[in-house]
Design a protein around this motif. Structure first.
Motif, mmCIF file in Angstrom:
data_model
loop_
_atom_site.group_PDB
_atom_site.id
_atom_site.type_symbol
_atom_site.label_atom_id
_atom_site.label_comp_id
_atom_site.label_asym_id
_atom_site.label_seq_id
_atom_site.Cartn_x
_atom_site.Cartn_y
_atom_site.Cartn_z
ATOM 1 N N LEU A 143 0.839 -1.207 0.000
ATOM 2 C CA LEU A 143 0.000 0.000 0.000
ATOM 3 C C LEU A 143 0.870 1.251 0.000
ATOM 4 C CD1 LEU A 143 -2.851 -1.003 2.489
ATOM 5 C CD2 LEU A 143 -2.854 -1.078 -0.017
ATOM 6 N N ALA A 196 -4.687 6.768 -4.684
ATOM 7 C CA ALA A 196 -5.070 6.572 -3.285
ATOM 8 C C ALA A 196 -6.584 6.672 -3.071
ATOM 9 C CB ALA A 196 -4.329 7.567 -2.392
ATOM 10 N N PRO A 197 -7.285 7.651 -3.692
ATOM 11 C CA PRO A 197 -8.743 7.700 -3.509
ATOM 12 C C PRO A 197 -9.456 6.471 -4.056
ATOM 13 C CG PRO A 197 -7.923 9.787 -4.370
ATOM 14 C CD PRO A 197 -6.799 8.805 -4.473
ATOM 15 N N VAL A 216 -8.205 3.386 -4.173
ATOM 16 C CA VAL A 216 -7.952 2.292 -3.238
ATOM 17 C C VAL A 216 -8.808 2.455 -1.989
ATOM 18 C CG1 VAL A 216 -6.190 1.233 -1.771
ATOM 19 C CG2 VAL A 216 -5.636 1.879 -4.132
ATOM 20 N N ASP A 217 -8.913 3.676 -1.484
ATOM 21 C CA ASP A 217 -9.749 3.924 -0.301
ATOM 22 C C ASP A 217 -11.211 3.583 -0.587
ATOM 23 O OD1 ASP A 217 -7.547 4.779 1.112
ATOM 24 O OD2 ASP A 217 -7.923 6.921 0.774
ATOM 25 N N ALA A 218 -11.682 3.995 -1.753
ATOM 26 C CA ALA A 218 -13.075 3.715 -2.112
ATOM 27 C C ALA A 218 -13.294 2.218 -2.291
ATOM 28 C CB ALA A 218 -13.441 4.461 -3.392
ATOM 29 N N ARG A 278 -11.725 -0.211 -0.769
ATOM 30 C CA ARG A 278 -11.775 -0.810 0.568
ATOM 31 C C ARG A 278 -13.150 -0.610 1.210
ATOM 32 N NH1 ARG A 278 -8.196 2.018 2.589
ATOM 33 N NH2 ARG A 278 -6.346 0.679 2.509
ATOM 34 N N GLU A 279 -13.657 0.598 1.141
ATOM 35 C CA GLU A 279 -14.947 0.895 1.760
ATOM 36 C C GLU A 279 -16.092 0.160 1.074
ATOM 37 O OE1 GLU A 279 -15.246 5.108 1.537
ATOM 38 O OE2 GLU A 279 -13.592 5.474 2.953
ATOM 39 N N LEU A 299 -5.530 -5.648 1.486
ATOM 40 C CA LEU A 299 -6.276 -4.394 1.530
ATOM 41 C C LEU A 299 -7.157 -4.328 2.766
ATOM 42 C CD1 LEU A 299 -6.983 -1.758 0.021
ATOM 43 C CD2 LEU A 299 -8.796 -3.029 -1.154
ATOM 44 N N LEU A 300 -7.804 -5.436 3.097
ATOM 45 C CA LEU A 300 -8.600 -5.516 4.318
ATOM 46 C C LEU A 300 -8.794 -6.977 4.691
ATOM 47 C CD1 LEU A 300 -12.369 -4.742 3.567
ATOM 48 C CD2 LEU A 300 -10.741 -5.359 1.818
#
Length: 285
Positions: free
Chosen positions: A30, A38-39, A41-43, A45-46, A143-144
């Protein structure tokens, strides 16, 4: 934990993609994700967590150019693997398709999103130990959720690994020929079909060409150019064809003559040579 198992992503890479003990180092993290992605990847994950939840999802992973830090905005795609507690269902696939579409439409910096679905039993099985298991442990970035690499061994660039990752190239050839024959100028979406086919064929050929020589090269790389050049040293008579495949993998083509050369000439030779050197991949159900 498996014998000689992974203990994290911080292994020192000493060259040719190996760690200080001579095992293939996990290639992504990461920390290598560029700011532009980055946005995304964050999205991802969520949205993965919201769509699947802990009852279905064991863990999620990134792979490909984004976690390697080599992605190009507007060109590279987002590749995800989801490990589920049980065998994926049609509903799971529908959720994954919706996730792909949502992320692809929301973020112009990615050119396509792909989500692979597997159950943990398959990923940790003995049959997949040197294929999907290696893929998770070496090419996927957590990632999670829990990291399945903790339950897998470390891997060296052996003939066994070569056989189990790409020793089934011959099985792909009839499908490729059918797809090429179907993508006639009169067919709907012919150009899109040829582009997709050229991308899939060329990437597979470069990966297979590299793993053919991987044990002798004694390392690992996902770089297409480096892969083609490693192959070229051992097989100079086929070097230009493999370099062509690497070029097409980066810039897909609709040129039927190029595709025919890859599918009808390079691919059958490569499949036969691979079997002669490493043997055939263990059959899957």
């Amino acid at each position: 934990m498996a014998d000689d198992a992974w203990t994290g992503q911080s292994a020192t890479v000493i060259g040719n993609g190996l760690d200080e003990d001579g095992y293939i180092a996990r290639e992504g993290s990461l920390g290598r994700v560029a700011a532009e992605f980055a946005p995304v990847v964050d999205a991802a994950r969520e949205r993965i967590a919201a769509a699947f939840g802990p009852a279905r999802l064991h863990g999620g992973y990134l792979y490909g150019s984004i976690p390697r830090g080599t992605a190009v905005p507007g060109v590279s795609d987002l590749d995800l693997l989801l490990a589920l507690h049980r065998e994926p269902t049609a509903d799971d696939r529908a959720e994954a398709d919706a996730l792909e579409a949502a992320l692809d439409s929301a973020f112009p910096q990615v050119n396509g999103v792909g989500v692979l679905l597997f159950d943990t039993g398959t990923l940790l099985s003995e049959l997949e130990r040197h294929d999907l298991g290696w893929f998770v442990a070496c090419l996927c970035t957590p990632l999670l959720g829990e990291d399945l690499a903790e339950h897998l061994p470390r891997y060296r660039p052996t003939s066994l690994l070569a056989r189990e990752t790409n020793g089934d190239l011959a099985l792909a050839l009839p499908r490729w020929r059918e797809r090429l024959a179907a993508a006639t100028p009169e067919a709907t979406d012919s150009a899109a079909d040829l582009t997709a086919l050229s991308r899939a064929v060329s990437r597979r050929l470069v990966r297979t060409g590299f793993t053919l020589v991987m044990p002798r090269w004694n390392g690992w790389t996902s770089d297409l150019t480096a892969s083609a050049e490693a192959f070229a040293v051992r097989y100079p008579d086929r070097a230009e064809q493999m370099r062509l495949a690497a070029t097409v993998a980066r810039t897909p083509t609709t040129d039927r003559a190029v595709l025919a050369a890859l599918i009808d000439d390079l691919a059958p030779w490569l499949a036969a040579e691979y079997t002669a050197v490493h043997g055939e991949k263990a059959p899957r159900p």
